[in-house]
Write a protein that holds these residues in place. Structure first.
Motif, PDB file in Angstrom:
ATOM      1  N   VAL A  85       0.820  -1.218   0.000  1.00 38.11           N
ATOM      2  CA  VAL A  85       0.000   0.000   0.000  1.00 38.11           C
ATOM      3  C   VAL A  85       0.849   1.259   0.000  1.00 38.11           C
ATOM      4  O   VAL A  85       0.331   2.342  -0.314  1.00 38.11           O
ATOM      5  CB  VAL A  85      -0.974   0.020   1.197  1.00 38.11           C
ATOM      6  CG1 VAL A  85      -1.882  -1.189   1.171  1.00 38.11           C
ATOM      7  CG2 VAL A  85      -0.240   0.121   2.520  1.00 38.11           C
ATOM      8  N   ALA A 104      -6.104   5.436  -0.103  1.00 38.17           N
ATOM      9  CA  ALA A 104      -7.245   4.511  -0.203  1.00 38.17           C
ATOM     10  C   ALA A 104      -7.212   3.492   0.931  1.00 38.17           C
ATOM     11  O   ALA A 104      -8.250   3.177   1.525  1.00 38.17           O
ATOM     12  CB  ALA A 104      -7.212   3.806  -1.559  1.00 38.17           C
ATOM     13  N   PHE A 105      -6.039   2.994   1.253  1.00 43.91           N
ATOM     14  CA  PHE A 105      -5.906   2.016   2.337  1.00 43.91           C
ATOM     15  C   PHE A 105      -6.343   2.609   3.666  1.00 43.91           C
ATOM     16  O   PHE A 105      -7.129   1.996   4.412  1.00 43.91           O
ATOM     17  CB  PHE A 105      -4.449   1.553   2.411  1.00 43.91           C
ATOM     18  CG  PHE A 105      -4.135   0.678   3.588  1.00 43.91           C
ATOM     19  CD1 PHE A 105      -4.578  -0.633   3.642  1.00 43.91           C
ATOM     20  CD2 PHE A 105      -3.386   1.165   4.652  1.00 43.91           C
ATOM     21  CE1 PHE A 105      -4.286  -1.447   4.735  1.00 43.91           C
ATOM     22  CE2 PHE A 105      -3.085   0.367   5.745  1.00 43.91           C
ATOM     23  CZ  PHE A 105      -3.536  -0.948   5.780  1.00 43.91           C
ATOM     24  N   SER A 154       2.499   3.863  -3.527  1.00 42.34           N
ATOM     25  CA  SER A 154       2.065   5.158  -4.085  1.00 42.34           C
ATOM     26  C   SER A 154       1.184   5.867  -3.066  1.00 42.34           C
ATOM     27  O   SER A 154       0.623   5.241  -2.160  1.00 42.34           O
ATOM     28  CB  SER A 154       1.287   4.946  -5.387  1.00 42.34           C
ATOM     29  OG  SER A 154       0.027   4.353  -5.130  1.00 42.34           O
ATOM     30  N   ARG A 156      -2.524   4.615  -3.248  1.00 42.91           N
ATOM     31  CA  ARG A 156      -2.794   3.384  -2.508  1.00 42.91           C
ATOM     32  C   ARG A 156      -2.820   3.647  -1.003  1.00 42.91           C
ATOM     33  O   ARG A 156      -3.660   3.096  -0.281  1.00 42.91           O
ATOM     34  CB  ARG A 156      -1.722   2.345  -2.822  1.00 42.91           C
ATOM     35  CG  ARG A 156      -1.797   1.760  -4.225  1.00 42.91           C
ATOM     36  CD  ARG A 156      -0.751   0.671  -4.396  1.00 42.91           C
ATOM     37  NE  ARG A 156      -0.740   0.148  -5.754  1.00 42.91           N
ATOM     38  CZ  ARG A 156       0.041  -0.833  -6.177  1.00 42.91           C
ATOM     39  NH1 ARG A 156       0.884  -1.399  -5.316  1.00 42.91           N
ATOM     40  NH2 ARG A 156      -0.007  -1.254  -7.424  1.00 42.91           N
TER      41      ARG A 156
END
Length: 580
Positions: free
Chosen positions: A33, A42-43, A36, A39
């Protein structure tokens, strides 16, 4: 015969099994995760949502603050007056209007989307807190990026979203989760400007992002909680100015444009409430609420050091690492990053400890600074060894204490051990044990990740199973449900002896809070009226009813426990049969 090495009959020699460590898998997830920013964001958003969603829809209104906020918002929606703040006929001027507007917007949208009985669904009023908590986690990540690596910033976000205190506030329809979001916006923008100045970076031409975030966050924070944000900002600037002997970096926040922008956002409502209520709002909010906290307000007084003791529970699972990181943080106190975070943390913490009125959530805006300081020490692998490292046992101790407390509480209140919560409690115990047993200075990250998973299982066990199952501690729900079953037009209710705000929220704004005699008078005034009389007020009610010649019968009785007052309650619902 020559000696030969023994070979198992079936297959090749077996290699020793590696030590079982779920932290390895969790670390690989973190590897993925953090490839980037997209990621990572979003995680953190998904993990925060999963943490805060347990029990979000099923926990009834919590007395007293949450129910008061929700009821005041409900009256705004009912009356269409979005300037004045009232709980029934009493003004509620302790806090500005920001959180009420946010809650009202959610309820109005839900009503137009066809959500049935939207005005009494407490989870709708909690939505701003849920969004504020998730946003605060994401802004913790954004702020931490100015101090540590992307991986460290994700860990700081995980510490915050798993912390006990933020999990409580994310499920409460009041100001503190959204306040944390605004504090993180303001302090994150200020940190980026300050650290860029410390590094000697030239001020970017047209660099308006940080100033815009700073001044807009300041305005929203003032509309939510009043001038509290000025304390965090003011102390930070003061300490940094003394340490650096310069505050030249403040010019990069563009105050000549920012101050008018903030005033433009906050003044319209303050002018409107002044025109409506005169000096009352400012007297109640500043004199009646803020200054009165210097003394023990509403029986919430506690000695200095209380927040330090509460910290080890409310900041779990990050708390064990705080003690181990403390020596390294002290050694690095003159480095620009640590200096900023300590300037944010220490002066305001001292003030909160000195003020007599203490509630656990007051120090929540300081917790992200601690999370980032911890991650900084972890990345350098300078966590303390020796006796401080024994604090890793706290990762296991909290799930044990929580499980025992929940078991005792469930048996005492509902007379059964809530077996549905046991698998989740077991998960918390297992991962808490892994966090403790696998800890060393080079594996602190994996222990922390195991602690976060333990916190996740604890949140499910407590918020999704345990708390909603404690039905006797929410008598207002049962009283309101009983009133909704009556067969008459527009029932009216009055309560004697049980005056919790949740009852007003659930039973309706028109519910009257009276004494026993007043409840009898209320019942005698017409049909389709119900008196909710707590047993300590029943004698007074019966005496007044007899004097009035009132004939009544008991519709039902609700047994429960009033946790706000710490006593059992037994509330009879009486209905009039007329007078003799």
């Amino acid at each position: 015969m020559a000696e030969t090495e023994y070979t198992p009959r079936f297959g090749a020699p077996r290699e020793p099994k590696p030590r079982v460590d779920p932290g390895n898998t969790l670390a690989r997830v973190l590897d993925f995760v953090t490839l980037s920013h997209g990621r990572a964001v979003a995680f953190l958003a998904v993990v925060s949502f999963l943490f805060f969603l347990s029990g979000f829809f099923t926990i009834p209104p919590i007395d007293r603050d949450e129910a008061r906020f929700a009821q005041a918002t409900k009256q705004m929606v009912e009356s269409g007056d979005f300037v004045d703040i009232r709980f029934q006929d009493e003004v509620r001027y302790k806090k500005p209007v920001g959180i009420y507007w946010m809650q009202a917007a959610v309820v109005e949208v839900a009503d137009r989307l066809g959500v049935p009985n939207a005005e009494i669904r407490i989870w709708l009023y909690r939505v701003p807190s849920l969004l504020g908590a998730i946003g605060a986690v994401l802004l913790t990540y954004w702020t931490a990026l100015a101090f540590v690596t992307r991986r460290g910033a994700v860990l700081a976000g995980l510490i915050m979203c798993s912390s006990v205190l933020l999990n409580v506030e994310a499920r409460m329809a009041k100001t503190d989760a959204m306040l944390l979001l605004t504090v993180m916006a303001v302090m994150g923008a200020m940190a980026r400007v300050y650290l860029a100045w410390q590094r000697g970076e030239e001020n970017k031409q047209g660099g308006w992002l940080e100033p815009f975030v700073f001044w807009t966050g300041m305005a929203v924070s003032i509309l939510i909680k009043g001038p509290l944000i000025l304390m965090f900002v003011g102390f930070t600037i003061l300490v940094l100015g003394i340490m650096d002997r310069s505050v030249g970096w403040l010019g990069r926040l563009k105050p000549l444009a920012g101050i008018p922008w903030t005033l433009l956002l906050v003044l319209p409502w303050f002018v409107a409430i002044y025109l409506k209520a005169g000096q009352s709002f400012f007297q109640d909010s500043i004199g009646g609420d803020m200054l009165s906290k210097l003394q023990a307000q509403e029986s919430h007084g506690a000695p200095p050091g209380t927040y330090f003791l509460l910290f080890w529970v409310t900041f779990w699972p990050g708390a064990p690492l705080a003690g181990m990181a403390a020596p390294a943080i002290w050694r690095a106190r003159r480095e620009p990053g640590a200096q900023f975070l300590l300037a944010w943390l220490v002066p305001s913490w001292i003030v909160f400890e000195a003020v007599m009125t203490k509630l656990p959530h007051y120090v929540l805006p300081l917790y992200p600074a601690i999370a980032i300081l911890i991650v900084g020490a972890m990345e350098r692998r300078v966590l303390a060894r020796g006796w401080l490292s024994r604090g890793s046992a706290w990762w296991f101790a909290i799930p044990v204490l929580a499980a025992v407390g929940a078991l005792v509480g469930s048996v005492a209140v509902v007379r059964h051990p809530m077996f549905l919560a046991w698998p989740f409690a077991a998960g918390a115990l297992v991962f808490g044990l892994f966090a403790w047993m696998m800890y060393d200075n080079n594996r602190a990250e994996r222990s922390l990740l195991s602690g976060v998973v333990a916190a996740f299982f604890m949140s499910i066990a407590f918020y999704a199973v345990f708390l909603p199952s404690l039905k006797p501690v929410f008598p207002s729900v049962h009283l309101a449900r009983a009133l909704r079953t009556v067969v008459c037009v527009a029932p009216k209710a009055a309560a004697a002896g049980y005056h919790e705000p949740s009852l007003v929220f659930m039973a309706g704004t028109g519910a009257q809070l009276l004494d026993g005699a007043g409840a009898a008078d209320f019942l005698a005034q017409g049909s389709c009226r119900f008196a909710l009389v707590e047993y300590r007020s029943e004698r007074q009610f019966a005496q007044r009813a007899e004097a009035l010649g009132l004939r009544y019968n008991m519709f039902t009785r609700v047994e429960g426990y009033n946790y706000s007052q710490g006593k059992a309650v037994s509330i009879a619902i009486y209905r009039s049969e007329g007078t003799e």
